[in-house]
Design a protein around this motif. Structure first.
Motif, PDB file in Angstrom:
ATOM      1  N   THR A  75      37.094  36.139  48.848  1.00  0.00           N
ATOM      2  CA  THR A  75      36.346  36.475  50.064  1.00  0.00           C
ATOM      3  C   THR A  75      35.678  35.236  50.666  1.00  0.00           C
ATOM      4  N   SER A 179      36.363  38.240  54.745  1.00  0.00           N
ATOM      5  CA  SER A 179      36.017  39.005  53.544  1.00  0.00           C
ATOM      6  C   SER A 179      36.964  40.187  53.359  1.00  0.00           C
ATOM      7  N   SER A 202      33.406  43.717  49.076  1.00  0.00           N
ATOM      8  CA  SER A 202      33.568  42.489  49.864  1.00  0.00           C
ATOM      9  C   SER A 202      32.585  42.394  51.021  1.00  0.00           C
TER      10      SER A 202
END
Length: 302
Positions: A75, A179, A202
């Motif tokens: 991410t 992300s 995330s």
């Protein structure tokens, strides 16, 4: 509501510092500015202590750490690259024309200081625990003090229309999209967690003081532990990226820092990227700090 209260506290402390600047006694302001560069390391020591204590309370810590590390890495890289592509499409060039060996060396030294602080916090926590005691440290209170100091500093920083530049919004956008992409890639490596939960994890953007609590309450302690560790790792990776290449790709480094850009990693932005990019960090960090509790809560509840 608890998450919004936390954000409100941050903003109040920031505003107080900004308003009280130039009104405090000169000796007190001088002390604050002397303290600010070193306050980051105090925060890192406190974070390491909390991190160490958390490891002792969770089952299968190494599996959790492994999942969190993979997700945090993907991410963070996703946010960095996505922001880079967005600004590249707009014709933005790296901040420096060539690599400075001096700056790289300085960055490596700064990173070593950060890891020394983390290692010191870990050793300190383990040493105290081995003697039968427990360190009670609240990183949140330290963050509030830090935000006050940042407010003081911002009052002396040149502020202009860049704060209202719509292009700054591409920094948090890069973090959000990057992300998400990182979560999709991590789904191919982490088989034990559903894609929906990976997407949820995330979207914490490094806001570890919030995500661990929310995910634990709305999902379970296992995912809550991964959420906490994931965002802690994202914070550490943000520090590494900021010091290593933040001076050359400041917007991308700020994007990878996520919500922490407005608090914990803000001094790194100032140090590695310069005051010109403080607006990017503040705006991006604020937006992501507001979005994180909302998005994580919704994704955890559905």
């Amino acid at each position: 509501m608890q998450s919004f209260w936390l954000i409100f506290q941050l903003l109040i402390c920031l505003a107080l510092g900004f308003v009280l600047a130039k009104r405090l006694p000169s000796w007190l302001e001088h002390l604050a500015f002397k303290t600010l560069p070193y306050f980051t390391y105090i925060l890192l020591i406190a974070i390491a202590i909390e991190f160490t204590q958390t490891l002792h309370t969770i089952a299968q810590p190494w599996q959790i750490l492994n999942y969190a590390a993979v997700l945090a890495l993907l991410t963070s890289i996703g946010a960095f690259l996505c922001c880079y592509v967005l600004f590249k499409l707009l014709g933005y060039q790296p901040s420096h024309g060539k690599v400075s060996i001096n700056l790289v060396s300085k960055s490596l030294i700064n990173i070593s200081y950060a890891f020394i602080a983390l290692a010191f916090g870990y050793v300190l926590s383990e040493s105290v625990t081995s003697m039968g005691y427990t360190l009670q440290i609240t990183t949140w209170n330290l963050l509030l003090v830090f935000m006050f100091l940042i407010g003081l500093d911002l009052a002396y920083s040149p502020l202009d229309r860049s704060w209202l530049n719509w292009k700054i919004l591409l920094v948090p956008l890069g973090c959000i999209v990057g992300s998400l992409l990182g979560a999709f890639v991590s789904a191919t490596l982490i088989q034990d967690i559903s894609l929906k939960d990976l997407i949820m994890l995330s979207q914490g953007y490094g806001f570890y003081s919030m995500t661990g609590i929310v995910v634990t309450e709305l999902k379970n302690a296992h995912l809550g532990s991964i959420a906490l560790m994931n965002d802690l790792f994202r914070e550490i990776l943000a520090i590494v990226l900021m010091y290593m290449i933040g001076w050359r790709y400041p917007r991308s480094a700020i994007s990878s820092a996520g919500a922490t850009a407005m608090d914990v990693t803000l001094p790194m932005v100032k140090q590695a990227c310069g005051n010109d990019f403080i607006p990017h960090a503040m705006v991006s960090g604020f937006i992501l700090s507001v979005l994180a509790p909302v998005v994580v809560s919704i994704l955890a509840a559905i």
